[in-house]
Design a protein around this motif. Structure first.
Motif, PDB file in Angstrom:
ATOM      1  N   VAL A 119       0.858  -1.182   0.000  1.00  0.00           N
ATOM      2  CA  VAL A 119       0.000   0.000   0.000  1.00  0.00           C
ATOM      3  C   VAL A 119       0.894   1.231   0.000  1.00  0.00           C
ATOM      4  N   PHE A 120       0.576   2.181  -0.881  1.00  0.00           N
ATOM      5  CA  PHE A 120       1.293   3.449  -0.916  1.00  0.00           C
ATOM      6  C   PHE A 120       0.324   4.557  -0.499  1.00  0.00           C
ATOM      7  N   LEU A 121       0.725   5.313   0.491  1.00  0.00           N
ATOM      8  CA  LEU A 121      -0.092   6.402   1.024  1.00  0.00           C
ATOM      9  C   LEU A 121       0.562   7.727   0.687  1.00  0.00           C
ATOM     10  N   ARG A 122      -0.204   8.625   0.085  1.00  0.00           N
ATOM     11  CA  ARG A 122       0.311   9.953  -0.246  1.00  0.00           C
ATOM     12  C   ARG A 122      -0.640  11.002   0.323  1.00  0.00           C
ATOM     13  N   LYS A 123      -0.101  11.831   1.227  1.00  0.00           N
ATOM     14  CA  LYS A 123      -0.886  12.940   1.751  1.00  0.00           C
ATOM     15  C   LYS A 123      -0.745  14.171   0.871  1.00  0.00           C
ATOM     16  N   ASN A 124       0.351  14.249   0.112  1.00  0.00           N
ATOM     17  CA  ASN A 124       0.666  15.442  -0.670  1.00  0.00           C
ATOM     18  C   ASN A 124       1.740  15.061  -1.687  1.00  0.00           C
ATOM     19  N   GLY A 125       1.963  15.928  -2.671  1.00  0.00           N
ATOM     20  CA  GLY A 125       3.037  15.725  -3.639  1.00  0.00           C
ATOM     21  C   GLY A 125       2.832  14.526  -4.542  1.00  0.00           C
ATOM     22  N   SER A 126       1.611  14.333  -5.041  1.00  0.00           N
ATOM     23  CA  SER A 126       1.296  13.158  -5.853  1.00  0.00           C
ATOM     24  C   SER A 126       2.037  13.155  -7.180  1.00  0.00           C
ATOM     25  N   ASP A 127       2.271  11.978  -7.683  1.00  0.00           N
ATOM     26  CA  ASP A 127       2.781  11.780  -9.037  1.00  0.00           C
ATOM     27  C   ASP A 127       1.767  12.380 -10.028  1.00  0.00           C
ATOM     28  N   VAL A 128       2.259  12.958 -11.137  1.00  0.00           N
ATOM     29  CA  VAL A 128       1.366  13.607 -12.099  1.00  0.00           C
ATOM     30  C   VAL A 128       0.460  12.620 -12.823  1.00  0.00           C
ATOM     31  N   SER A 129       0.762  11.331 -12.754  1.00  0.00           N
ATOM     32  CA  SER A 129      -0.097  10.352 -13.420  1.00  0.00           C
ATOM     33  C   SER A 129      -1.408  10.128 -12.661  1.00  0.00           C
ATOM     34  N   TYR A 130      -1.497  10.644 -11.416  1.00  0.00           N
ATOM     35  CA  TYR A 130      -2.708  10.492 -10.614  1.00  0.00           C
ATOM     36  C   TYR A 130      -3.620  11.692 -10.782  1.00  0.00           C
ATOM     37  N   THR A 131      -4.924  11.415 -10.860  1.00  0.00           N
ATOM     38  CA  THR A 131      -5.924  12.459 -10.810  1.00  0.00           C
ATOM     39  C   THR A 131      -6.944  12.087  -9.742  1.00  0.00           C
ATOM     40  N   ASP A 132      -7.791  13.039  -9.358  1.00  0.00           N
ATOM     41  CA  ASP A 132      -8.735  12.873  -8.242  1.00  0.00           C
ATOM     42  C   ASP A 132      -7.993  12.822  -6.912  1.00  0.00           C
ATOM     43  N   GLY A 133      -8.773  12.756  -5.825  1.00  0.00           N
ATOM     44  CA  GLY A 133      -8.175  12.646  -4.504  1.00  0.00           C
ATOM     45  C   GLY A 133      -7.555  13.936  -4.028  1.00  0.00           C
ATOM     46  N   VAL A 134      -8.381  14.991  -3.821  1.00  0.00           N
ATOM     47  CA  VAL A 134      -7.835  16.291  -3.436  1.00  0.00           C
ATOM     48  C   VAL A 134      -7.278  16.273  -2.010  1.00  0.00           C
ATOM     49  N   SER A 135      -7.631  15.260  -1.207  1.00  0.00           N
ATOM     50  CA  SER A 135      -7.081  15.171   0.144  1.00  0.00           C
ATOM     51  C   SER A 135      -5.920  14.190   0.241  1.00  0.00           C
ATOM     52  N   GLY A 136      -5.947  13.122  -0.523  1.00  0.00           N
ATOM     53  CA  GLY A 136      -4.867  12.142  -0.439  1.00  0.00           C
ATOM     54  C   GLY A 136      -5.135  10.941  -1.310  1.00  0.00           C
ATOM     55  N   THR A 137      -4.157  10.055  -1.381  1.00  0.00           N
ATOM     56  CA  THR A 137      -4.234   8.867  -2.232  1.00  0.00           C
ATOM     57  C   THR A 137      -3.831   7.636  -1.437  1.00  0.00           C
ATOM     58  N   ILE A 138      -4.637   6.585  -1.528  1.00  0.00           N
ATOM     59  CA  ILE A 138      -4.316   5.283  -0.948  1.00  0.00           C
ATOM     60  C   ILE A 138      -4.299   4.294  -2.110  1.00  0.00           C
ATOM     61  N   ALA A 139      -3.090   3.897  -2.528  1.00  0.00           N
ATOM     62  CA  ALA A 139      -2.923   3.035  -3.693  1.00  0.00           C
ATOM     63  C   ALA A 139      -2.505   1.640  -3.238  1.00  0.00           C
ATOM     64  N   MET A 140      -3.373   0.659  -3.459  1.00  0.00           N
ATOM     65  CA  MET A 140      -3.110  -0.728  -3.075  1.00  0.00           C
ATOM     66  C   MET A 140      -2.629  -1.512  -4.285  1.00  0.00           C
ATOM     67  N   GLN A 141      -1.677  -2.415  -4.068  1.00  0.00           N
ATOM     68  CA  GLN A 141      -1.116  -3.190  -5.176  1.00  0.00           C
ATOM     69  C   GLN A 141      -0.976  -4.647  -4.777  1.00  0.00           C
ATOM     70  N   THR A 142      -1.297  -5.519  -5.732  1.00  0.00           N
ATOM     71  CA  THR A 142      -1.004  -6.934  -5.549  1.00  0.00           C
ATOM     72  C   THR A 142       0.457  -7.185  -5.912  1.00  0.00           C
ATOM     73  N   ASP A 143       0.939  -8.376  -5.599  1.00  0.00           N
ATOM     74  CA  ASP A 143       2.330  -8.733  -5.905  1.00  0.00           C
ATOM     75  C   ASP A 143       2.535  -8.761  -7.414  1.00  0.00           C
ATOM     76  N   LYS A 144       3.577  -8.100  -7.882  1.00  0.00           N
ATOM     77  CA  LYS A 144       3.827  -8.015  -9.321  1.00  0.00           C
ATOM     78  C   LYS A 144       4.855  -9.032  -9.809  1.00  0.00           C
ATOM     79  N   ALA A 145       5.281  -9.927  -8.914  1.00  0.00           N
ATOM     80  CA  ALA A 145       6.249 -10.957  -9.300  1.00  0.00           C
ATOM     81  C   ALA A 145       5.523 -12.241  -9.676  1.00  0.00           C
ATOM     82  N   ILE A 146       6.107 -12.984 -10.608  1.00  0.00           N
ATOM     83  CA  ILE A 146       5.557 -14.286 -10.997  1.00  0.00           C
ATOM     84  C   ILE A 146       6.051 -15.329  -9.998  1.00  0.00           C
TER      85      ILE A 146
END
Length: 838
Positions: free
Chosen positions: A279-306
């Motif tokens: 899980v990646f939590l961003r309160k501020n300074g988001s990557d430009v590829s993200y839109t929405d979330g004027v307060s923050g971003t909670i990005a969850m990811q599954t394992d990317k390894a085979i």
């Protein structure tokens, strides 16, 4: 419904069958070291002496029977890295090799070239590789965890005994297609939580320890451990990041935007903890590829390894049963499947009862008209998740994701009408279903592209019956969103990287209100399409001490002919060895928000519905935010201080949940919030202790309501948490205290409570509820069931001292008197888990 339940039971049965079948096929030849030692003691008439935890984790092929004792001991040392010494009286002493040296060569897996300045860390030592990729590092014992990392490559973390330790062999790192920030602070709060150089936070559940009150890796409960993040009503469906509302958080699951957050309408995260890897939590300074979330971003990811080997688990706790499998198809592909279902169909536990009572407080489920009784209240939830990775070639990879989540509440409303008993069913359902396709192309070592396509659908539906009036009221809120994003990453050199891309989003929101008697139907469906172009420059100094990301995103909303420019910034610099400084800033916008039309909508359980901006009375929400921080990290001590200021414009009174004189007023305005987040932690051998404190001033300004600023409904001025975690071999313990000042409230004017048959309220949010306090405990114990099977049991207690915390109150007229209604938090709530890993 019966058919659906049967299908779920059949699914779980098949899943458990696969788990046990694969396990049985996999454990035929290798044996535990303890069993091998028992056989050798009989064969050679010797006694092996050892500490039990020294040999617990080893599974090996038994030595050949023709070998002598010395040859057997040499074989065991080769396979385990342990020391086997023959003492007097035919005693064999088994112990870890102390102060040994681990060495090797770190190389790129694709081109076999050495990686210079790769970092290798053990518990107490660290080093980097030389020009040939060579390293050597002191180790204390065979179970020491070793972490190997190099920027742009996938990090390796595993116990020393899983490496070859008898000679300096080659260790290969695979390049990481994604551009990931480096870890600035590891073990930020507890093990597995890190702060990254781009100002964001990472929760790595593969290395996660334990948090107070939690025995599952609940994503949305875990993020509340960070300063500046809390839920004002203990709900994962109402997470407030630096004073914002929950709808202002961007929730991503493997890049898919999600419009639903929880089971039990907010008490449990709907994201299966075993398929969510990071899980990646961003309160501020988001990557430009993200839109929405004027307060923050909670990005969850599954394992990317085979995955190369079969993994799985089965779990039961006091609210649900859960299972997970990670199955390799071949060397180029693997599949992950997770499924979870409530156990309320089979048994009602104290935890289930506490949760049900909490969500039904002051709703039609728990109370109705005096002549109406409720019965047969049932609640059911389930979720399924799927992830498939296929490595088409060395340069091409495809990933598919799917998630389906469902909540359903049912109860009967009963009354006696004209001496006849009448019963009708009311129900509420909440469902999310989404899927995504990711295609990654690595053109060369310096350039790659990624295509992301997703479709996400959310539906909230309620059927509310009125048995006295023979009336049925149907409500629906539906969100359907399609997104296409193309990103390219170009590495110019070891210092500069470039990110560019295009993003298209189409969002449709439908709201339905349908009454049968008298006949009324209102159906509103709206669509917005947004185009985004973004570009970002990433700079990292050669000494890795300075990091700068500067980007710009341009958004165009077709329907409104509206252009929005959004600059983004994050800067960090390490100085004086143990200090670092950061500055973060961003402009963001979002087109969707949640509103409350009436407090009894959707049975009063989940009364918020999504709506689209219309650029008039419902504006596009925009935000500006700046923060700066400094931290000190040395000798197990961590001090992290962040100051922030945020302005959010375009909010409406309906989205803020007023229950005072502004409850039915429709107005638009803004809020600003400024404050400081502080974290102090100390790691001492087996203990980890932390203190966090947040001070915040959160204010509204609605020009049509009041001439000046007034406190926000989410202005929790002070928040304090204290926690400790202890880890000893197989036992993890954690305890914590949560305290915050009371939620703002508006009181009637004493002595003049009623005017014109309405409650006469005083100054808006001028008072506060009583302070909130909660103490939580949790414990997990790991043990082995067999050579390849691990298990753990855990218990947790939420609100150990059973404090009656008020989380909300409101005032209504009843028989010409003002009556206060309060809502309380969860009381003493135990939970327990039994989990088996295959």
């Amino acid at each position: 419904m019966v058919i659906r339940k049967k299908k779920i039971i059949i699914f779980f049965s098949l899943l458990f069958f696969v788990l046990f079948s694969c396990y049985a096929q996999k454990t035929k030849k290798q044996e535990s070291l303890s069993h091998v030692i028992d056989v050798l003691q009989e064969r050679f008439d010797v006694q092996f002496n050892y500490a039990e935890d020294t040999i617990d984790d080893f599974v090996i092929m038994p030595p050949l029977e023709r070998l002598s004792l010395n040859e057997v001991l040499a074989y065991l040392e080769t396979k385990t890295g342990l020391s086997f010494s023959i003492m007097n009286d035919r005693i064999v002493l088994v112990k870890p090799k102390k102060d040994s040296i681990f060495c090797g060569y770190i190389k790129d897996k694709s081109n076999l070239q050495p990686l210079v300045a790769a970092t290798i860390q053990s518990t107490n030592h660290s080093t980097i590789t030389d020009d040939n990729g060579f390293f050597q590092i002191e180790i204390e014992n065979i179970n020491t965890p070793i972490t190997i990392r190099f920027l742009g490559y996938k990090t390796i973390t595993k116990p020393l005994h899983e490496f070859s330790i008898l000679k300096c062999e080659d260790i290969y790192l695979s390049s990481n297609v994604q551009s990931l920030a480096e870890v600035v602070i590891s073990n930020y709060i507890t093990g597995g939580i890190n702060k990254l150089s781009d100002g964001s936070y990472e929760i790595d559940f593969s290395n996660f320890d334990i948090l107070p009150g939690l025995i599952d890796d609940d994503v949305l409960q875990s993020v509340q451990a960070f300063p500046g993040i809390q839920s004002i009503n203990e709900s994962v469906s109402n997470i407030n990041i630096r004073g914002g509302t929950h709808d202002q958080n961007l929730m991503l699951w493997d890049g898919i935007k999600m419009y639903q957050s929880g089971h039990f309408f907010g008490l449990i995260s709907m994201y299966n903890p075993h398929i969510t890897q990071t899980v990646f939590l961003r309160k501020n300074g988001s990557d430009v590829s993200y839109t929405d979330g004027v307060s923050g971003t909670i990005a969850m990811q599954t394992d990317k390894a085979i995955n190369k080997e079969f993994d799985g688990l089965a779990e039961v706790n006091l609210t649900n049963i859960n299972s997970f499998v990670d199955v390799p198809i071949n060397k180029s592909s693997s599949i992950q499947i997770a499924a979870r279902k409530s156990i309320s169909d089979f048994v009602e536990t104290p935890t289930y009862t506490a949760f049900f009572d909490r969500i039904s407080q002051n709703t039609e489920v728990s109370s109705n008209a005096s002549t109406i009784t409720n019965s047969n209240e049932t609640f059911d939830f389930y979720d399924t998740s799927f992830r498939w990775i296929y490595k088409i070639s060395d340069t091409d990879e495809v990933r598919l994701n799917f998630i389906n989540v469902h909540n359903q509440l049912q109860f009967n409303e009963n009354a006696t009408i004209n001496n006849q008993f009448v019963s009708r069913e009311s129900q509420l359902s909440q469902n999310s279903i989404a899927g995504a396709l990711h295609y990654i192309r690595e053109w060369n070592q310096d350039f790659n592209t990624e295509l992301e396509i997703y479709e996400t659908d959310y539906k909230l539906k309620a059927v509310n019956v009125n048995v006295l009036e023979s009336q049925r009221y149907l409500q629906e809120n539906i969100v359907s969103e399609t997104s296409i994003k193309l990103k390219s990453n170009y590495k110019l050199n070891n210092t500069f990287k470039f990110l560019t891309g295009y993003h298209f989003v189409e969002t449709e929101v439908t709201n339905l209100d349908d009454v049968d008697i008298p006949r009324f139907k209102n159906l509103v469906s709206e669509v917005l399409r947004t185009h985004g172009i973004f570009s970002q420059i990433d700079y990292k100094s050669l000494n890795r001490r300075t990091s700068l990301n500067v980007g710009l995103r341009y958004n165009y909303i077709n329907k409104f002919k509206k252009s929005i420019w959004e600059p983004r910034l994050n800067f960090s610099h390490q100085f004086l060895e143990h200090f670092s400084f950061e500055v973060l800033g961003e402009y963001k916008h979002q087109n969707t928000s949640q509103v409350i039309n009436f407090q009894n909508d959707f049975l009063g359980i989940e009364k918020r519905r999504w709506q689209l901006s219309n650029n008039q009375n419902i504006p596009v929400i925009t935000s500006k935010q700046i923060s700066t921080g400094i931290n000190y990290n040395n000798n197990g001590w961590l001090v992290d201080i962040d100051w922030f200021y945020k302005v959010v414009k375009g909010v409406t009174t309906q989205s803020q949940g007023f229950q005072n004189q502004y409850e039915f007023v429709k107005s638009k305005g803004k809020y600003d919030v400024k404050g400081v987040d502080v974290l102090i932690s100390k790691r001492l051998k087996k203990f980890n202790t932390w203190l966090s404190y947040s001070l915040m001033n959160n204010r509204y300004f609605f020009n049509e309501l009041e001439a000046d600023y007034f406190p926000s409904n989410f202005d929790v001025t002070q928040t304090f948490t204290m926690g400790t975690a202890y880890k000893l071999n197989k036992l993890k313990l954690s305890a914590g205290l949560n305290w915050h000042s009371g939620k703002p409230t508006t009181l009637p004017i004493l002595g003049n409570e009623i005017i014109n048959n309405e409650v006469n309220f005083g100054a808006t949010n001028a008072s506060n509820l009583e302070d909130y306090m909660r103490i939580d405990l949790s414990a997990i114990y790991d043990f082995k069931l067999g050579p390849h099977t691990k298990a753990n049991i855990g218990i947790s207690i939420w609100n150990l001292l059973d404090y009656e915390n008020q989380i909300n109150n409101f005032y209504r007229l009843n028989n010409e008197q003002v009556v206060e209604t309060t809502q309380n938090s969860l009381g003493f709530t135990p939970n327990a888990v039994f989990r088996v890993y295959f």
